[in-house]
Design an enzyme around this catalytic site. Structure first.
Site, PDB file in Angstrom:
ATOM      1  N   TYR A  24       0.759  -1.291  -0.058  1.00 29.69           N
ATOM      2  CA  TYR A  24      -0.022   0.029  -0.093  1.00 29.69           C
ATOM      3  C   TYR A  24       0.906   1.257   0.075  1.00 29.69           C
ATOM      4  CZ  TYR A  24      -3.404  -3.486   1.479  1.00 29.69           C
ATOM      5  OH  TYR A  24      -4.162  -4.875   1.553  1.00 29.69           O
ATOM      6  N   ASN A  47     -12.450  -1.680  -5.457  1.00 34.57           N
ATOM      7  CA  ASN A  47     -12.099  -2.243  -6.867  1.00 34.57           C
ATOM      8  C   ASN A  47     -12.995  -2.589  -7.845  1.00 34.57           C
ATOM      9  OD1 ASN A  47     -10.793  -3.370  -9.077  1.00 34.57           O
ATOM     10  ND2 ASN A  47      -9.686  -4.816  -7.956  1.00 34.57           N
ATOM     11  N   CYS A  55      -5.676  -6.709  -7.343  1.00 32.05           N
ATOM     12  CA  CYS A  55      -5.660  -6.213  -5.939  1.00 32.05           C
ATOM     13  C   CYS A  55      -5.153  -7.023  -5.062  1.00 32.05           C
ATOM     14  CB  CYS A  55      -7.064  -5.427  -5.597  1.00 32.05           C
ATOM     15  SG  CYS A  55      -8.194  -6.413  -5.754  1.00 32.05           S
ATOM     16  N   HIS A  56      -5.041  -8.222  -5.257  1.00 29.48           N
ATOM     17  CA  HIS A  56      -4.681  -9.312  -4.324  1.00 29.48           C
ATOM     18  C   HIS A  56      -3.055  -9.268  -4.234  1.00 29.48           C
ATOM     19  CE1 HIS A  56      -4.410 -11.024  -8.408  1.00 29.48           C
ATOM     20  NE2 HIS A  56      -3.396 -11.736  -7.888  1.00 29.48           N
ATOM     21  N   GLU A  82      -0.028 -18.253  -7.504  1.00 31.36           N
ATOM     22  CA  GLU A  82       1.054 -17.347  -8.637  1.00 31.36           C
ATOM     23  C   GLU A  82       2.431 -17.458  -8.284  1.00 31.36           C
ATOM     24  OE1 GLU A  82      -2.133 -13.764  -9.705  1.00 31.36           O
ATOM     25  OE2 GLU A  82      -0.400 -13.328  -8.575  1.00 31.36           O
TER      26      GLU A  82
END
Length: 105
Positions: A24, A47, A55-56, A82
DNA sequence: GCCATGGCTAGTA
DNA sequence: GCCATGGCTAGTA
């Protein structure tokens, strides 16, 4: 100081590739708002399009998970998918996974 | 007046 | 564990 625009945040966030993360505070600084970390979190919460804006991939400054509109459990699962590893609720090798943001404007 | 943050102190071990 | 920060929204006038 010019206001922080949600679109700028999303555009910058889209440059963070799969397998990497940002924070952030990093987003806030890259956009010229060093104290707007909390506002960034709120923008993530709103979002409009979670399938386009990753946004993750925005986590806490210390490698902690942060929050997620659909629950931090899901956020963690997506990040693992990921390619990121966790030790408890902290990202392993966080500094290596932290994306270098291209400064905007 | 709320927070998906983050930085800084006080206070314990 | 406190609180400054900044953008948003619910709720009143």
């Amino acid at each position: 100081m010019t206001p922080l625009k949600a679109k700028d945040v999303y555009d910058l966030l889209k440059t963070v590739p799969e397998g990497q993360v940002t924070t952030y505070g990093d987003l806030a600084r890259a956009l010229g708002h060093p104290n707007a970390a909390r506002a960034i979190g709120q923008i993530m919460n709103k979002n409009p399009d979670p399938f386009v804006v990753p946004c993750h991939r925005v986590v806490a400054w210390d490698g902690g998970i942060g929050g997620y509109a659909f629950g931090i459990k899901m956020k963690k699962e997506i990040l693992q998918k990921e390619g990121l590893a966790f030790n408890e609720d902290t990202i392993v090798d966080f500094e290596k996974k932290r994306a270098k943001l291209k400064r905007e404007k």
